[in-house]
Scaffold this motif. Structure first.
Motif, PDB file in Angstrom:
ATOM      1  N   UNK A  66      -0.156 -12.219   5.395  1.00 26.54           N
ATOM      2  CA  UNK A  66       1.296 -12.239   5.236  1.00 26.54           C
ATOM      3  C   UNK A  66       1.744 -13.692   5.039  1.00 26.54           C
ATOM      4  N   UNK A  67       2.450 -13.986   3.961  1.00 21.97           N
ATOM      5  CA  UNK A  67       2.864 -15.383   3.729  1.00 21.97           C
ATOM      6  C   UNK A  67       3.897 -15.834   4.756  1.00 21.97           C
ATOM      7  N   UNK A  68       3.945 -17.133   4.953  1.00 20.11           N
ATOM      8  CA  UNK A  68       4.902 -17.699   5.931  1.00 20.11           C
ATOM      9  C   UNK A  68       6.337 -17.546   5.474  1.00 20.11           C
ATOM     10  N   UNK A  69       6.536 -17.280   4.190  1.00 27.57           N
ATOM     11  CA  UNK A  69       7.895 -17.093   3.676  1.00 27.57           C
ATOM     12  C   UNK A  69       8.436 -15.698   3.959  1.00 27.57           C
ATOM     13  N   UNK A  70       7.578 -14.797   4.462  1.00 25.62           N
ATOM     14  CA  UNK A  70       8.007 -13.437   4.755  1.00 25.62           C
ATOM     15  C   UNK A  70       9.024 -13.452   5.888  1.00 25.62           C
ATOM     16  N   UNK A  71      10.093 -12.674   5.733  1.00 26.40           N
ATOM     17  CA  UNK A  71      11.176 -12.673   6.722  1.00 26.40           C
ATOM     18  C   UNK A  71      10.678 -12.151   8.066  1.00 26.40           C
ATOM     19  N   UNK A  72       9.887 -11.062   8.028  1.00 28.04           N
ATOM     20  CA  UNK A  72       9.361 -10.527   9.276  1.00 28.04           C
ATOM     21  C   UNK A  72       8.448 -11.510   9.984  1.00 28.04           C
ATOM     22  N   UNK A  73       7.656 -12.247   9.200  1.00 28.74           N
ATOM     23  CA  UNK A  73       6.753 -13.248   9.782  1.00 28.74           C
ATOM     24  C   UNK A  73       7.548 -14.362  10.451  1.00 28.74           C
ATOM     25  N   UNK A  74       8.634 -14.783   9.803  1.00 24.08           N
ATOM     26  CA  UNK A  74       9.486 -15.824  10.396  1.00 24.08           C
ATOM     27  C   UNK A  74      10.110 -15.346  11.695  1.00 24.08           C
ATOM     28  N   UNK A  75      10.524 -14.099  11.742  1.00 27.12           N
ATOM     29  CA  UNK A  75      11.122 -13.554  12.967  1.00 27.12           C
ATOM     30  C   UNK A  75      10.102 -13.510  14.095  1.00 27.12           C
ATOM     31  N   UNK A  76       8.857 -13.144  13.782  1.00 27.01           N
ATOM     32  CA  UNK A  76       7.812 -13.130  14.803  1.00 27.01           C
ATOM     33  C   UNK A  76       7.543 -14.531  15.342  1.00 27.01           C
ATOM     34  N   UNK A  77       7.542 -15.526  14.456  1.00 28.33           N
ATOM     35  CA  UNK A  77       7.318 -16.895  14.887  1.00 28.33           C
ATOM     36  C   UNK A  77       8.458 -17.386  15.777  1.00 28.33           C
ATOM     37  N   UNK A  78       9.677 -16.990  15.473  1.00 27.60           N
ATOM     38  CA  UNK A  78      10.820 -17.372  16.287  1.00 27.60           C
ATOM     39  C   UNK A  78      10.746 -16.757  17.678  1.00 27.60           C
ATOM     40  N   UNK A  79      10.081 -15.601  17.776  1.00 27.12           N
ATOM     41  CA  UNK A  79       9.933 -14.943  19.082  1.00 27.12           C
ATOM     42  C   UNK A  79       8.679 -15.400  19.810  1.00 27.12           C
ATOM     43  N   UNK A  91      -0.570 -10.725  24.786  1.00 30.06           N
ATOM     44  CA  UNK A  91      -1.608 -10.587  23.769  1.00 30.06           C
ATOM     45  C   UNK A  91      -2.389  -9.292  23.858  1.00 30.06           C
ATOM     46  N   UNK A  92      -1.752  -8.234  24.367  1.00 29.58           N
ATOM     47  CA  UNK A  92      -2.443  -6.959  24.539  1.00 29.58           C
ATOM     48  C   UNK A  92      -2.243  -6.013  23.360  1.00 29.58           C
ATOM     49  N   UNK A  93      -1.472  -6.428  22.371  1.00 30.81           N
ATOM     50  CA  UNK A  93      -1.188  -5.558  21.243  1.00 30.81           C
ATOM     51  C   UNK A  93      -2.255  -5.613  20.169  1.00 30.81           C
ATOM     52  N   UNK A  94      -1.921  -5.031  19.026  1.00 30.92           N
ATOM     53  CA  UNK A  94      -2.872  -4.961  17.918  1.00 30.92           C
ATOM     54  C   UNK A  94      -3.012  -6.321  17.266  1.00 30.92           C
ATOM     55  N   UNK A  95      -4.172  -6.557  16.706  1.00 29.20           N
ATOM     56  CA  UNK A  95      -4.434  -7.812  16.017  1.00 29.20           C
ATOM     57  C   UNK A  95      -4.297  -7.662  14.512  1.00 29.20           C
ATOM     58  N   UNK A  96      -4.680  -6.491  13.985  1.00 27.63           N
ATOM     59  CA  UNK A  96      -4.618  -6.226  12.559  1.00 27.63           C
ATOM     60  C   UNK A  96      -3.435  -5.313  12.255  1.00 27.63           C
ATOM     61  N   UNK A  97      -2.882  -5.410  11.066  1.00 30.68           N
ATOM     62  CA  UNK A  97      -1.781  -4.512  10.680  1.00 30.68           C
ATOM     63  C   UNK A  97      -2.243  -3.056  10.661  1.00 30.68           C
ATOM     64  N   UNK A  98      -1.289  -2.176  10.789  1.00 27.85           N
ATOM     65  CA  UNK A  98      -1.584  -0.744  10.763  1.00 27.85           C
ATOM     66  C   UNK A  98      -2.114  -0.378   9.372  1.00 27.85           C
ATOM     67  N   UNK A  99      -3.256   0.325   9.345  1.00 23.41           N
ATOM     68  CA  UNK A  99      -3.868   0.689   8.072  1.00 23.41           C
ATOM     69  C   UNK A  99      -3.048   1.735   7.340  1.00 23.41           C
ATOM     70  N   UNK A 100      -3.157   1.708   6.043  1.00 21.35           N
ATOM     71  CA  UNK A 100      -2.422   2.640   5.190  1.00 21.35           C
ATOM     72  C   UNK A 100      -3.343   3.783   4.790  1.00 21.35           C
ATOM     73  N   UNK A 101      -2.922   4.995   5.082  1.00 18.64           N
ATOM     74  CA  UNK A 101      -3.678   6.184   4.685  1.00 18.64           C
ATOM     75  C   UNK A 101      -2.926   6.851   3.541  1.00 18.64           C
TER      76      UNK A 101
END
Length: 251
Positions: A66-79, A91-101
């Motif tokens: 995910x590029x750093x310019x992504x809005x969602x990525x910026x929001x995560x960094x702010x949090x 740090x107990x959550x998922x590490x990889x994005x949810x796979x697409x089926x």
């Protein structure tokens, strides 16, 4: 004069060029079923190529970070999110994005899973029926072999009993006639009498192994005779010394 007064416009073919005056020809060939099949085949090939291109593009997109310019990525960094770390406060959550089926079929949601479960259940049922059928065939084969073996053993017991009975009768007659016992082979006995005895035994009650063993024992103890050796020994000591054993397997 009448021919000159005719309407010169009555025959318009005189004004049409010769290349257009011929009868119209059909443009192209008629649309056949083969053309339809070819059209469907081309459409199918085109759709397959389009699907592969979309799939490659999707894989490339999902594989990219995910590029750093992504809005969602910026929001995560702010949090307080750190790139490369798992989600969550600790740090107990998922590490990889949810796979697409990707769903390609036009069935309802969950129907593909139900169809797959039905296929698995059907395969298991078919395997169970196959194992059950093989087991039943195996049992039938074993039962047939056992019955055939039992029938063969019954016939052999009856035949041995008839021969032993004929031998015992002959020895008793020899004893009553005061003949001296000598080592003799069963072949010296009357074969016709033995066959007659066998037929008589077959017509009477069923002969058991105990009945056969009883007559064998009588031949040995009373006449020093071994049925399997086919010999009447001079004495009990000679019988024990020269006879291999009491059963047919010993001989």
């Amino acid at each position: 004069m009448a021919e000159e007064d005719d309407d010169y416009m009555s025959d318009l073919t005189r004004f049409i060029p010769s290349e257009f005056s011929a009868a119209p020809q059909s443009i192209g060939k008629p649309f056949t079923d083969r053309d339809k099949q070819n059209g469907k085949g081309k459409k199918k090939v085109k759709l397959e190529q389009q699907r592969k291109a979309e799939e490659e593009q999707r894989k490339e997109g999902l594989g990219a970070a995910i590029p750093s310019s992504n809005i969602g990525f910026k929001m995560l960094q702010q949090m307080g999110y750190t790139p490369g770390a798992a989600l969550g406060k600790h740090g107990q959550g998922v590490l990889e994005p949810v796979s697409v089926d990707l769903k390609r079929s036009r069935t309802g949601l969950g129907r593909d899973v139900a169809i797959k479960e039905e296929q698995i259940l059907k395969a298991r049922r078919a395997e169970f029926e196959s194992v059950k059928q093989r087991q039943a065939e195996k049992e039938l084969r074993a039962d047939f072999q056992q019955r055939r073996k039992s029938s063969w053993q019954s016939r052999k017991i009856a035949s041995d009993y008839a021969k032993a009975s004929a031998t015992l009768t002959d020895l008793e007659e020899r004893l009553t006639s005061s003949s001296s016992p000598k080592a003799e082979s069963l072949s010296t006995f009357d074969k016709a009498e033995t066959e007659t005895a066998e037929e008589k035994v077959e017509e009477e009650e069923e002969i058991t192994l105990e009945m056969l063993q009883e007559i064998f024992e009588k031949l040995r103890t009373k006449f020093n005779y071994c049925f399997f050796c086919g010999v009447q020994y001079p004495s009990a000591e000679t019988l024990v010394a020269e006879c291999p054993g009491l059963d047919e397997e010993d001989h």
